[in-house]
Design a protein around this motif. Structure first.
Motif, PDB file in Angstrom:
ATOM      1  N   PRO A   1     -36.382   2.730   9.862  1.00  0.00           N
ATOM      2  CA  PRO A   1     -36.935   3.978   9.450  1.00  0.00           C
ATOM      3  C   PRO A   1     -35.882   5.051   9.423  1.00  0.00           C
ATOM      4  N   PHE A   2     -34.881   4.690   8.312  1.00  0.00           N
ATOM      5  CA  PHE A   2     -33.641   5.507   8.249  1.00  0.00           C
ATOM      6  C   PHE A   2     -34.039   6.872   7.991  1.00  0.00           C
ATOM      7  N   ASP A   3     -35.025   7.587   7.440  1.00  0.00           N
ATOM      8  CA  ASP A   3     -35.282   8.999   7.364  1.00  0.00           C
ATOM      9  C   ASP A   3     -35.662   9.451   8.805  1.00  0.00           C
ATOM     10  N   ASP A   4     -35.995   8.691   9.809  1.00  0.00           N
ATOM     11  CA  ASP A   4     -36.562   9.070  10.953  1.00  0.00           C
ATOM     12  C   ASP A   4     -35.315   9.570  11.917  1.00  0.00           C
ATOM     13  N   SER A   5     -34.385   9.130  11.794  1.00  0.00           N
ATOM     14  CA  SER A   5     -33.197   9.555  12.789  1.00  0.00           C
ATOM     15  C   SER A   5     -31.800   9.143  12.551  1.00  0.00           C
ATOM     16  N   ALA A   6     -30.839   9.778  12.818  1.00  0.00           N
ATOM     17  CA  ALA A   6     -29.406   9.390  12.408  1.00  0.00           C
ATOM     18  C   ALA A   6     -29.020   8.223  13.027  1.00  0.00           C
ATOM     19  N   GLU A   7     -29.843   7.813  14.181  1.00  0.00           N
ATOM     20  CA  GLU A   7     -29.189   6.682  14.907  1.00  0.00           C
ATOM     21  C   GLU A   7     -29.269   5.195  14.318  1.00  0.00           C
ATOM     22  N   TYR A   8     -30.349   5.472  13.195  1.00  0.00           N
ATOM     23  CA  TYR A   8     -30.597   4.203  12.302  1.00  0.00           C
ATOM     24  C   TYR A   8     -29.460   4.256  11.063  1.00  0.00           C
ATOM     25  N   ARG A   9     -28.728   5.188  10.895  1.00  0.00           N
ATOM     26  CA  ARG A   9     -28.041   5.476   9.630  1.00  0.00           C
ATOM     27  C   ARG A   9     -26.626   5.161  10.342  1.00  0.00           C
ATOM     28  N   THR A  10     -26.130   3.806  10.772  1.00  0.00           N
ATOM     29  CA  THR A  10     -24.931   3.476  11.007  1.00  0.00           C
ATOM     30  C   THR A  10     -24.435   2.323  10.552  1.00  0.00           C
ATOM     31  N   ASP A  11     -23.088   1.983  10.450  1.00  0.00           N
ATOM     32  CA  ASP A  11     -22.710   0.947   9.965  1.00  0.00           C
ATOM     33  C   ASP A  11     -23.436  -0.397  10.390  1.00  0.00           C
ATOM     34  N   THR A  12     -23.492  -0.308  11.783  1.00  0.00           N
ATOM     35  CA  THR A  12     -24.282  -1.665  12.698  1.00  0.00           C
ATOM     36  C   THR A  12     -25.626  -1.594  12.152  1.00  0.00           C
ATOM     37  N   THR A  13     -26.197  -0.898  12.168  1.00  0.00           N
ATOM     38  CA  THR A  13     -27.513  -0.945  11.462  1.00  0.00           C
ATOM     39  C   THR A  13     -27.721  -1.372  10.343  1.00  0.00           C
ATOM     40  N   TYR A  14     -26.926  -0.802   9.203  1.00  0.00           N
ATOM     41  CA  TYR A  14     -26.831  -1.223   7.818  1.00  0.00           C
ATOM     42  C   TYR A  14     -26.456  -2.436   7.671  1.00  0.00           C
ATOM     43  N   SER A  15     -25.626  -3.151   8.545  1.00  0.00           N
ATOM     44  CA  SER A  15     -25.345  -4.502   8.601  1.00  0.00           C
ATOM     45  C   SER A  15     -26.512  -5.445   9.029  1.00  0.00           C
ATOM     46  N   ARG A  16     -27.198  -5.191  10.014  1.00  0.00           N
ATOM     47  CA  ARG A  16     -28.466  -5.778  10.212  1.00  0.00           C
ATOM     48  C   ARG A  16     -29.663  -5.852   9.422  1.00  0.00           C
ATOM     49  N   SER A  17     -29.603  -4.859   8.430  1.00  0.00           N
ATOM     50  CA  SER A  17     -30.609  -4.711   7.394  1.00  0.00           C
ATOM     51  C   SER A  17     -30.582  -5.801   6.594  1.00  0.00           C
ATOM     52  N   ILE A  18     -30.596  -7.024   6.812  1.00  0.00           N
ATOM     53  CA  ILE A  18     -30.343  -8.211   6.110  1.00  0.00           C
ATOM     54  C   ILE A  18     -31.614  -8.561   5.020  1.00  0.00           C
ATOM     55  N   TRP A  19     -31.341  -8.603   4.066  1.00  0.00           N
ATOM     56  CA  TRP A  19     -32.589  -9.027   3.174  1.00  0.00           C
ATOM     57  C   TRP A  19     -32.470 -10.380   2.677  1.00  0.00           C
ATOM     58  N   GLN A  20     -33.624 -11.074   2.116  1.00  0.00           N
ATOM     59  CA  GLN A  20     -33.720 -12.352   2.091  1.00  0.00           C
ATOM     60  C   GLN A  20     -33.510 -13.306   3.468  1.00  0.00           C
ATOM     61  N   LEU A  21     -33.943 -12.547   4.413  1.00  0.00           N
ATOM     62  CA  LEU A  21     -34.143 -13.119   5.566  1.00  0.00           C
ATOM     63  C   LEU A  21     -35.091 -14.284   5.572  1.00  0.00           C
ATOM     64  N   ASP A  22     -34.665 -15.670   6.056  1.00  0.00           N
ATOM     65  CA  ASP A  22     -35.543 -16.830   5.939  1.00  0.00           C
ATOM     66  C   ASP A  22     -35.199 -17.490   7.450  1.00  0.00           C
ATOM     67  N   ARG A  23     -34.687 -17.100   8.222  1.00  0.00           N
ATOM     68  CA  ARG A  23     -34.067 -17.817   9.540  1.00  0.00           C
ATOM     69  C   ARG A  23     -33.610 -16.909  10.713  1.00  0.00           C
ATOM     70  N   ILE A  24     -34.285 -17.065  11.999  1.00  0.00           N
ATOM     71  CA  ILE A  24     -33.816 -16.513  13.021  1.00  0.00           C
ATOM     72  C   ILE A  24     -33.441 -17.521  14.020  1.00  0.00           C
ATOM     73  N   ASP A  25     -32.284 -17.568  14.546  1.00  0.00           N
ATOM     74  CA  ASP A  25     -31.695 -18.532  15.470  1.00  0.00           C
ATOM     75  C   ASP A  25     -31.909 -17.838  16.738  1.00  0.00           C
ATOM     76  N   VAL A  26     -32.467 -18.306  17.816  1.00  0.00           N
ATOM     77  CA  VAL A  26     -32.503 -17.731  19.352  1.00  0.00           C
ATOM     78  C   VAL A  26     -31.070 -18.501  19.929  1.00  0.00           C
ATOM     79  N   LEU A  27     -30.040 -17.660  20.146  1.00  0.00           N
ATOM     80  CA  LEU A  27     -28.971 -18.029  21.010  1.00  0.00           C
ATOM     81  C   LEU A  27     -29.004 -17.997  22.291  1.00  0.00           C
ATOM     82  N   ARG A  28     -29.063 -19.050  22.858  1.00  0.00           N
ATOM     83  CA  ARG A  28     -29.244 -19.344  24.520  1.00  0.00           C
ATOM     84  C   ARG A  28     -28.322 -19.598  25.294  1.00  0.00           C
TER      85      ARG A  28
END
Length: 170
Positions: A143-170
């Motif tokens: 929710p980028f409009d809700d808080s400046a904490e979401y408008r960072t390079d880190t958050t933008y890099s994690r805003s991955i589109w075309q997501l099809d897999r999540i790996d849990v790294l143990r």
């Protein structure tokens, strides 16, 4: 206090049984698989993975956010499942996650940073299922409009589109 008397192996067995019960509580796949989660405990999930379609994601929970982004014009309404709800449902503890996109983009995400407020694994935008052409099947959205904490390079890099897999790294 009773759990302390059970011993570690008994507590772990109870945890595995709870995870298996959650897996069984999901509806059968009825639509195309849009997300695979790997790296799960193979004793709780066959092969250590689970496949999810929209119906299964909706069974875990739904959430909506309205926000603008640096990739779109104007404000849009996104519907999906909160990442925190998915992690809780799958009994994924404090591990790092690796998100994979269809185009081989990858990004790591510490699971402890998933909150009740963000991010959402969005599969709809403005009431329409997102296609690959429109950043689907899943877009990790904040929710980028809700808080400046979401408008960072880190958050933008994690805003991955075309997501099809999540790996849990143990």
């Amino acid at each position: 206090m009773y759990l302390f008397r059970l011993g570690l192996s008994a507590v772990l067995s109870l945890h595995l049984l709870a995870a298996q019960a959650q897996d069984l509580a999901l509806p059968e796949l009825t639509g195309p698989v849009i997300l695979t989660v790997t790296g799960l405990d193979p004793q709780a999930f066959a092969g250590g993975s689970i496949t999810l379609d929209v119906g299964r994601l909706q069974a875990i929970g739904t959430a909506e956010i309205a926000t603008s982004s640096i990739w779109t014009e104007g404000t849009h309404r996104y519907k999906g499942v909160m990442l925190r709800d998915l992690l809780d449902f799958l009994a994924i503890g404090p591990f790092n996650l690796r998100f994979h996109a269809l185009n081989d983009y990858r990004v790591e995400f510490p699971s402890v940073e998933a909150t009740a407020a963000a991010p959402i694994l969005a599969y709809e935008m403005d009431g329409t299922a997102m296609t690959v052409r429109d950043k689907g099947p899943i877009w990790v959205m904040y929710p980028f409009d809700d808080s400046a904490e979401y408008r960072t390079d880190t958050t933008y890099s994690r805003s991955i589109w075309q997501l099809d897999r999540i790996d849990v790294l143990r």
